[in-house]
Design a protein around this motif. Structure first.
Motif, PDB file in Angstrom:
ATOM      1  N   CYS A 174      65.771  11.573  61.965  1.00 21.94           N
ATOM      2  CA  CYS A 174      66.645  12.130  60.928  1.00 21.94           C
ATOM      3  C   CYS A 174      66.472  13.636  60.916  1.00 21.94           C
ATOM      4  N   ASP A 175      67.476  14.334  60.402  1.00 22.43           N
ATOM      5  CA  ASP A 175      67.455  15.795  60.298  1.00 22.43           C
ATOM      6  C   ASP A 175      67.393  16.249  58.848  1.00 22.43           C
ATOM      7  N   SER A 176      66.816  15.431  57.992  1.00 24.53           N
ATOM      8  CA  SER A 176      66.873  15.684  56.550  1.00 24.53           C
ATOM      9  C   SER A 176      66.116  16.931  56.118  1.00 24.53           C
ATOM     10  N   ILE A 177      65.167  17.407  56.923  1.00 21.89           N
ATOM     11  CA  ILE A 177      64.475  18.658  56.582  1.00 21.89           C
ATOM     12  C   ILE A 177      65.482  19.786  56.396  1.00 21.89           C
ATOM     13  N   LEU A 178      66.576  19.739  57.157  1.00 18.49           N
ATOM     14  CA  LEU A 178      67.586  20.792  57.076  1.00 18.49           C
ATOM     15  C   LEU A 178      68.268  20.855  55.714  1.00 18.49           C
ATOM     16  N   LYS A 179      68.193  19.765  54.953  1.00 22.43           N
ATOM     17  CA  LYS A 179      68.884  19.714  53.663  1.00 22.43           C
ATOM     18  C   LYS A 179      68.073  20.335  52.534  1.00 22.43           C
ATOM     19  N   THR A 180      66.830  20.693  52.810  1.00 20.54           N
ATOM     20  CA  THR A 180      65.983  21.258  51.757  1.00 20.54           C
ATOM     21  C   THR A 180      66.311  22.735  51.531  1.00 20.54           C
ATOM     22  N   ASN A 181      66.092  23.169  50.326  1.00 26.23           N
ATOM     23  CA  ASN A 181      66.230  24.592  49.996  1.00 26.23           C
ATOM     24  C   ASN A 181      65.329  24.914  48.805  1.00 26.23           C
TER      25      ASN A 181
END
Length: 310
Positions: free
Chosen positions: A5-12
């Motif tokens: 998954c690439d969910s780290i990219l969704k963090t801010n």
């Protein structure tokens, strides 16, 4: 278990990995109730390549570690074989950190050791472009395989106990890695070219060779790799069927690519639906033991083989 998954990219600054809500397909909160082990990829976007690849990769790795530390009672970082001893505990999400794109190494082997110290246990050697390791699947003209540096990376990953991921690599590099590796490898997220022709999908010979390597292919949910038209969970089942027909049930798993693409197939909208795949396989007559392998057992076997001992 989900292989990518690439969910780290969704963090801010406002939201972290615990609860991303409708902005993401997966977060810690939902994964806790639906998977035992999740691979989180630090994906280095093309806009950062080549000169900011290391910087961006380290930022994403740090974001991941901050999220794990903030949720350490519920999330366990997997760095060794021993960390998998608790894999069946339902109240713990086991998280394995990967990097998608060998650009993070900047052609320097010491950086492989550095990210290993930072908890990275898998690297997707390429994304779609060429890098210092090999050609990606989007580089169709040169037909290049592993570079000399790439061969060293494969050898050193074997020594360290890092899982080699061949998703995105060009065919020549795929075959070169299988020639040089002493450990099983994975394709964390990809599908079957014989069922639907796409540059990201493996042909029949590649799927068979991956099985001979004792590796695992994670069938992905990306609609563009599954077929044309209205894409549903049935397309995912078809690709699982096709891969199993070539590689057997011991070499197929799931690699969703949650948050790596905008849309998901109907019936697999987010991580809360992932168990539906197991249910569909049982309905089709798959033995329970084979369903358990496909739903995670095969990937876990691979990690217990490749990861270092603590």
């Amino acid at each position: 278990m989900d292989g990518h998954c690439d969910s780290i990219l969704k963090t801010n600054e406002i939201c972290d990995l615990f609860d991303l809500g409708s902005a993401a397909h997966l977060d810690f909160k939902r994964a806790l109730a639906n998977v035992n082990l999740q691979i989180f990829a630090a994906y280095i976007d093309s806009s950062y390549k080549p000169f900011q690849s290391l910087q961006q990769g380290l930022i994403l790795i740090e974001k991941f570690h901050q999220a794990v530390e903030q949720n350490q009672e519920q999330v366990k970082l997997v760095c060794s074989q021993e960390d998998l001893a608790t894999i069946n505990q339902k109240d713990i999400l086991h998280a394995l950190l990967a990097v998608e794109g060998g650009e993070i190494l900047c052609g320097r082997l010491p950086l492989l050791h550095l990210i290993f110290r930072l908890g990275v246990r898998s690297i997707g050697l390429t994304w779609n472009q060429r890098n210092e390791i090999a050609d990606g699947c989007g580089e169709s003209v040169t037909k290049g395989g592993l570079t000399s540096f790439g061969t060293l990376v494969v050898q050193e990953m074997n020594k360290l106990g890092m899982v080699i991921d061949l998703a995105h690599i060009a065919p020549a590099g795929f075959w070169d890695v299988l020639e040089h590796t002493h450990h099983p490898v994975m394709v964390s997220h990809g599908n079957c070219h014989g069922l639907y022709p796409h540059r990201r999908n493996l042909n029949d010979d590649q799927i068979k060779a991956l099985a001979q390597n004792d590796g695992v292919m994670g069938i992905t949910f990306v609609p563009d790799f599954l077929g044309a038209g209205d894409i549903s969970i049935e397309h995912v089942i078809e690709h699982i069927d096709y891969a199993v027909s070539l590689a057997g049930p011991d070499h197929v798993g799931l690699g969703s690519d949650f948050d790596g693409t905008e849309t998901m197939p109907r019936g697999l909208e987010d991580v809360t639906k992932i168990s539906c795949i197991g249910e569909e396989l049982l309905k089709k007559g798959y033995p329970l033991k084979d369903v358990e392998k496909i739903m995670g057992g095969n990937f876990i076997r691979l990690f217990k083989t490749v990861l270092p001992q603590s």
